[in-house]
Design a protein around this motif. Sequence first.
Motif, PDB file in Angstrom:
ATOM      1  N   GLY A  77       2.757 -10.320  -9.544  1.00  0.00           N
ATOM      2  CA  GLY A  77       4.171 -10.387  -9.172  1.00  0.00           C
ATOM      3  C   GLY A  77       5.059 -10.634 -10.374  1.00  0.00           C
ATOM      4  N   LEU A  78       4.581 -11.453 -11.312  1.00  0.00           N
ATOM      5  CA  LEU A  78       5.338 -11.675 -12.545  1.00  0.00           C
ATOM      6  C   LEU A  78       5.449 -10.386 -13.357  1.00  0.00           C
ATOM      7  N   VAL A  79       4.344  -9.663 -13.476  1.00  0.00           N
ATOM      8  CA  VAL A  79       4.358  -8.419 -14.247  1.00  0.00           C
ATOM      9  C   VAL A  79       5.233  -7.371 -13.564  1.00  0.00           C
ATOM     10  N   PHE A  80       5.152  -7.284 -12.238  1.00  0.00           N
ATOM     11  CA  PHE A  80       6.047  -6.391 -11.490  1.00  0.00           C
ATOM     12  C   PHE A  80       7.511  -6.723 -11.797  1.00  0.00           C
ATOM     13  N   THR A  81       7.811  -8.021 -11.855  1.00  0.00           N
ATOM     14  CA  THR A  81       9.189  -8.438 -12.127  1.00  0.00           C
ATOM     15  C   THR A  81       9.616  -8.020 -13.522  1.00  0.00           C
ATOM     16  N   GLY A  82       8.684  -8.083 -14.476  1.00  0.00           N
ATOM     17  CA  GLY A  82       8.982  -7.590 -15.819  1.00  0.00           C
ATOM     18  C   GLY A  82       9.333  -6.118 -15.807  1.00  0.00           C
ATOM     19  N   LEU A 237       1.954   5.200  -0.779  1.00  0.00           N
ATOM     20  CA  LEU A 237       1.424   3.939  -0.248  1.00  0.00           C
ATOM     21  C   LEU A 237       0.770   4.146   1.114  1.00  0.00           C
ATOM     22  N   TRP A 238       1.383   4.993   1.941  1.00  0.00           N
ATOM     23  CA  TRP A 238       0.785   5.300   3.247  1.00  0.00           C
ATOM     24  C   TRP A 238      -0.593   5.930   3.067  1.00  0.00           C
ATOM     25  N   GLY A 239      -0.694   6.860   2.096  1.00  0.00           N
ATOM     26  CA  GLY A 239      -1.991   7.477   1.827  1.00  0.00           C
ATOM     27  C   GLY A 239      -3.017   6.470   1.351  1.00  0.00           C
ATOM     28  N   LEU A 240      -2.595   5.541   0.505  1.00  0.00           N
ATOM     29  CA  LEU A 240      -3.510   4.522   0.010  1.00  0.00           C
ATOM     30  C   LEU A 240      -3.937   3.573   1.138  1.00  0.00           C
ATOM     31  N   VAL A 241      -3.024   3.292   2.057  1.00  0.00           N
ATOM     32  CA  VAL A 241      -3.370   2.472   3.213  1.00  0.00           C
ATOM     33  C   VAL A 241      -4.436   3.166   4.055  1.00  0.00           C
ATOM     34  N   GLN A 242      -4.271   4.470   4.247  1.00  0.00           N
ATOM     35  CA  GLN A 242      -5.259   5.222   5.030  1.00  0.00           C
ATOM     36  C   GLN A 242      -6.638   5.202   4.366  1.00  0.00           C
ATOM     37  N   TYR A 243      -6.632   5.213   3.047  1.00  0.00           N
ATOM     38  CA  TYR A 243      -7.903   5.305   2.314  1.00  0.00           C
ATOM     39  C   TYR A 243      -8.552   3.938   2.111  1.00  0.00           C
ATOM     40  N   PHE A 244      -7.745   2.947   1.700  1.00  0.00           N
ATOM     41  CA  PHE A 244      -8.306   1.635   1.357  1.00  0.00           C
ATOM     42  C   PHE A 244      -8.149   0.599   2.463  1.00  0.00           C
ATOM     43  N   GLY A 245      -7.248   0.852   3.408  1.00  0.00           N
ATOM     44  CA  GLY A 245      -6.995  -0.116   4.464  1.00  0.00           C
ATOM     45  C   GLY A 245      -5.738  -0.923   4.184  1.00  0.00           C
ATOM     46  N   ALA A 246      -5.057  -1.321   5.263  1.00  0.00           N
ATOM     47  CA  ALA A 246      -3.781  -2.030   5.136  1.00  0.00           C
ATOM     48  C   ALA A 246      -3.951  -3.383   4.450  1.00  0.00           C
ATOM     49  N   TRP A 247      -5.016  -4.126   4.797  1.00  0.00           N
ATOM     50  CA  TRP A 247      -5.188  -5.449   4.215  1.00  0.00           C
ATOM     51  C   TRP A 247      -5.454  -5.361   2.714  1.00  0.00           C
ATOM     52  N   ASN A 248      -6.262  -4.408   2.315  1.00  0.00           N
ATOM     53  CA  ASN A 248      -6.524  -4.239   0.885  1.00  0.00           C
ATOM     54  C   ASN A 248      -5.246  -3.884   0.128  1.00  0.00           C
ATOM     55  N   MET A 249      -4.391  -3.082   0.712  1.00  0.00           N
ATOM     56  CA  MET A 249      -3.133  -2.725   0.050  1.00  0.00           C
ATOM     57  C   MET A 249      -2.183  -3.916  -0.016  1.00  0.00           C
ATOM     58  N   MET A 250      -2.254  -4.778   1.005  1.00  0.00           N
ATOM     59  CA  MET A 250      -1.462  -5.998   0.930  1.00  0.00           C
ATOM     60  C   MET A 250      -1.953  -6.879  -0.220  1.00  0.00           C
ATOM     61  N   LEU A 251      -3.254  -6.968  -0.374  1.00  0.00           N
ATOM     62  CA  LEU A 251      -3.804  -7.797  -1.441  1.00  0.00           C
ATOM     63  C   LEU A 251      -3.448  -7.257  -2.822  1.00  0.00           C
ATOM     64  N   PHE A 252      -3.583  -5.965  -3.002  1.00  0.00           N
ATOM     65  CA  PHE A 252      -3.364  -5.369  -4.324  1.00  0.00           C
ATOM     66  C   PHE A 252      -1.885  -5.121  -4.636  1.00  0.00           C
ATOM     67  N   TYR A 253      -1.087  -4.795  -3.622  1.00  0.00           N
ATOM     68  CA  TYR A 253       0.305  -4.417  -3.857  1.00  0.00           C
ATOM     69  C   TYR A 253       1.300  -5.276  -3.068  1.00  0.00           C
ATOM     70  N   GLY A 254       1.046  -5.474  -1.784  1.00  0.00           N
ATOM     71  CA  GLY A 254       2.032  -6.096  -0.908  1.00  0.00           C
ATOM     72  C   GLY A 254       2.405  -7.513  -1.303  1.00  0.00           C
ATOM     73  N   PHE A 255       1.419  -8.370  -1.527  1.00  0.00           N
ATOM     74  CA  PHE A 255       1.724  -9.762  -1.873  1.00  0.00           C
ATOM     75  C   PHE A 255       2.375  -9.881  -3.260  1.00  0.00           C
TER      76      PHE A 255
END
Length: 381
Positions: A77-82, A237-255
Amino acid sequence: MLDPYYPAFVPPEYTIKEIYDNIPPHCLQPNTLLSLYYILRDFFFVLILVSIATQIPSIPYPYLRGFAWASYAFVQGLVFTGLWELAHECGHGALSKSKAFNNISGLIMHSLLLVPFHSWRITHSTHHKTTNNLDKDIAFVPDIKEAYQAARESHSEAWDYIEDMPVVTLVHLFFHQIIAWPLYLTINNFALERMAKAPWWKRSHFYLGGDGPNFKPENTQDILTSDIGIGAVMFALWGLVQYFGAWNMMLFYGFPWMWTNHWILTITYLQHTDVSIPYYPNQTWTFLRGAASAVDRDFGFIGRVIFHGAIETHVMHHHVSRIPFYHAIEATAAVKKVMGIHYQSDFKTPYMWAFWKNHRICKYVEETEKNSQIYFFAKTE
């Protein structure tokens, strides 16, 4: 630092010409290759953190695994903010003399963070042109005392007893820091009275009509470009959710993205909310008075290195927004010499404590000298 409660407060009288004359000329010259280096550096940090995070599921201990995911979300999140701050620099045309470089780089970085680059660039320009104008600014405009008290009269008596409880402030901040930024972009639910007259979709940063309060018809192509950028990222992001799953995308990107929302609001709030800085109605406001009404703060290594000095050099930025961040420290030193006692900073209060404290005490502004048409936050503790 000025004492805002000293009755003989005098607004700044220096000129923007004096500011420009005192800044070393090279500070106004962006280096495209150096700017590109910082952009690529931050993307490299993102990829390194993602690579490390792919190993977290192999940690055998659930609590340690949970701590690792929480740590990843915070740091990413810090790096995203940068990256967000670099896109902000692009919006000011500060990273290159090439308009195409600024626009393409800013569009990519902000779109990846679900921010409509051109739309926000335009409204952010409004903020710079109206900073701390109680009638026209659009970023954390405080209520004057009378409006604040009128709003309180509509609250229940129970709220009067609990609103100042620390736990209430904490719950409010938790939800505010997560959802306020995307809500602002989508429906501008914090609109000033003059904007609130328009329906929410016309206040949106995604609105293409050209007849809303934020954009003109000539902005439509830029807004469309921004919307296409957001649409492309949402589709990916929708495509990545379909491939990796919604929870995994929350962990890697959402949070991490939620952390970014928090930091953007925190940074902007603390840059423009403090008992030390004045606010002006339109009758007494000038661009220079608004530019001087900001606060530099210190966030240590995070602020200087990861956030590219956005926290430590914001006063200078409001005077001359085209100076790239890698010249901002030097330019700030020059600007301070011109501003004198009107330069505002707080490098002593720990950053997050300042955030908590100001949310608790900065409730409304009032005239500290009758008929002065100059307002400061009242001391409410």
